[in-house]
Scaffold this motif. Sequence first.
Motif, PDB file in Angstrom:
ATOM      1  N   LEU A  94       0.822  -1.206   0.000  1.00  0.00           N
ATOM      2  CA  LEU A  94       0.000   0.000   0.000  1.00  0.00           C
ATOM      3  C   LEU A  94       0.859   1.260   0.000  1.00  0.00           C
ATOM      4  CD1 LEU A  94      -2.804  -1.069   2.519  1.00  0.00           C
ATOM      5  CD2 LEU A  94      -3.107  -0.572   0.091  1.00  0.00           C
ATOM      6  N   SER A  95       1.976   1.214   0.736  1.00  0.00           N
ATOM      7  CA  SER A  95       2.879   2.376   0.773  1.00  0.00           C
ATOM      8  C   SER A  95       3.478   2.644  -0.600  1.00  0.00           C
ATOM      9  CB  SER A  95       3.989   2.140   1.802  1.00  0.00           C
ATOM     10  OG  SER A  95       3.464   2.030   3.112  1.00  0.00           O
ATOM     11  N   LYS A 105       2.123   1.828  -3.448  1.00  0.00           N
ATOM     12  CA  LYS A 105       1.053   2.369  -4.285  1.00  0.00           C
ATOM     13  C   LYS A 105       0.864   3.854  -4.032  1.00  0.00           C
ATOM     14  CE  LYS A 105      -1.790  -1.740  -5.161  1.00  0.00           C
ATOM     15  NZ  LYS A 105      -3.138  -2.351  -4.985  1.00  0.00           N
ATOM     16  N   ASN A 106       0.917   4.244  -2.762  1.00  0.00           N
ATOM     17  CA  ASN A 106       0.752   5.662  -2.428  1.00  0.00           C
ATOM     18  C   ASN A 106       1.881   6.507  -3.009  1.00  0.00           C
ATOM     19  OD1 ASN A 106      -1.696   5.752  -1.139  1.00  0.00           O
ATOM     20  ND2 ASN A 106      -0.877   5.517   0.917  1.00  0.00           N
ATOM     21  N   GLU A 133      -8.270   7.062  -4.699  1.00  0.00           N
ATOM     22  CA  GLU A 133      -7.406   5.916  -4.430  1.00  0.00           C
ATOM     23  C   GLU A 133      -6.531   6.158  -3.206  1.00  0.00           C
ATOM     24  OE1 GLU A 133      -4.094   3.087  -6.731  1.00  0.00           O
ATOM     25  OE2 GLU A 133      -4.958   4.837  -7.734  1.00  0.00           O
ATOM     26  N   GLN A 134      -6.020   7.374  -3.080  1.00  0.00           N
ATOM     27  CA  GLN A 134      -5.206   7.695  -1.917  1.00  0.00           C
ATOM     28  C   GLN A 134      -6.003   7.583  -0.620  1.00  0.00           C
ATOM     29  OE1 GLN A 134      -3.356  11.572  -2.716  1.00  0.00           O
ATOM     30  NE2 GLN A 134      -1.385  10.533  -2.757  1.00  0.00           N
ATOM     31  N   ASN A 181      -6.456   3.847   0.077  1.00  0.00           N
ATOM     32  CA  ASN A 181      -5.188   3.261   0.523  1.00  0.00           C
ATOM     33  C   ASN A 181      -4.835   3.704   1.941  1.00  0.00           C
ATOM     34  OD1 ASN A 181      -4.906   2.000  -1.924  1.00  0.00           O
ATOM     35  ND2 ASN A 181      -3.384   3.419  -2.740  1.00  0.00           N
ATOM     36  N   GLN A 182      -5.058   4.967   2.235  1.00  0.00           N
ATOM     37  CA  GLN A 182      -4.724   5.480   3.561  1.00  0.00           C
ATOM     38  C   GLN A 182      -5.619   4.852   4.621  1.00  0.00           C
ATOM     39  OE1 GLN A 182      -2.003   7.474   3.612  1.00  0.00           O
ATOM     40  NE2 GLN A 182      -2.069   7.030   5.808  1.00  0.00           N
ATOM     41  N   LEU A 236      -4.285   1.378   5.169  1.00  0.00           N
ATOM     42  CA  LEU A 236      -3.055   1.454   5.957  1.00  0.00           C
ATOM     43  C   LEU A 236      -3.362   1.701   7.426  1.00  0.00           C
ATOM     44  CD1 LEU A 236      -0.574   3.522   3.729  1.00  0.00           C
ATOM     45  CD2 LEU A 236      -0.186   1.236   4.658  1.00  0.00           C
TER      46      LEU A 236
END
Length: 400
Positions: free
Chosen positions: A52-53, A55-56, A351-352, A355-356, A359
Amino acid sequence: MRISTGQMFQQNTKSILNNQSAANKTLQQLASGKRVNTAGDDPVASIAIDNLSQKNVQVSQYIKNIDYAKNHLSIAESKLGSADSLMTTMRGQFLQGINGSLTAADRQIIADEMKSNLKELLAIANSQDESGNYLFSGFKINSKPFAFDTSGAMVYSGDSGQRTSNVSTQVQIGINAPGDSAFMKAPNAMGDYGVNYLASQQGDFTVDSAKIVSAGSHVPDTYTFNFIPNAPGVDLQVLNSSAAIVATVVNFDANTPVNFNGIEVKLSGIPVSGDSFTMQPLNEVSIFDSLNQAITLLEDPSAANSPQGKSKLAQLLNDIDSGQNQVSIARSNTGTGLKSLESISASHDEEQIVNQSALSLLEDLDYSAAITEYEKQKLALNAVSSVFSKVGSTSLFDFI
């Protein structure tokens, strides 16, 4: 079972160290606010967190690329809009200048205004971005793209390169408008050939179109159209560059297209005996050349209202319209690119957030549970230390 003093010390020391390690780990989690600080804390979650990191980080780079692309496309769109407006002004000036009631001095004033506007249009086409790179030179960002040569023809020194920016996975957006496609490659409104009207023209006629209708039989060449007497009208002879007759039309009628060598030519008006014009292949026209020719026509008092000038006028107006439409298309393409960037940017923002959120679920610490656990660990550590201190200080001599 007997336990030696060494074993007792070893076991108690190990227990104290284990409790200290657990308490330190909990303290580290409390300090960082993260449940997973190393892969050893939760190997499965650690892999997901790394993915995930990454991807971010990738999405953040895409967003930077989008900002860069937006900046360049916005500048290009603005400049092309200014060019479009300027062309509209110059077209109006040209129409004003060909008014038969104007004097030669009046036409010269309008021609001078058009010259000034043409210089401004040239400055727009040679615009640079904040880094000094030319906007409309394709890949040749350090080369000034447009300049008139000594004969007054426009020369393009850029190329057709379309610079792109990666804005999403397998998605690239063009961030520039190549100058040749925007200003130099407008479709010839007449078709596939351009016409050169001669000063000797007496009849009132124009060539409406000259198109290739049969590619297989087409013979590209420079053709001469001669109108010869045949009372009460005229005949038409079409000659190639070798002066060989390739077509003859008896009793020419402008309502009937002329066909030869895979080409169809449509005329309107009434030519007279002795009239002539030439025709050569020409697929594209430059807005700069069209406007320059319009200015030249205004500056020639004898040509402006002559049969040749009137025929040339119709052709130039069509060429200017085609050139302006080409600039409008380039502007529309930049606008489409900007709209696409807005949509992709919104998708990246979503998306961010997703993802966040993922996470946070994987690595964020539950402070209440961690504090409770730390208090338990601290209590256990104190208990072990207390027991060890008491047992460790006990001696057989205390019981003798």
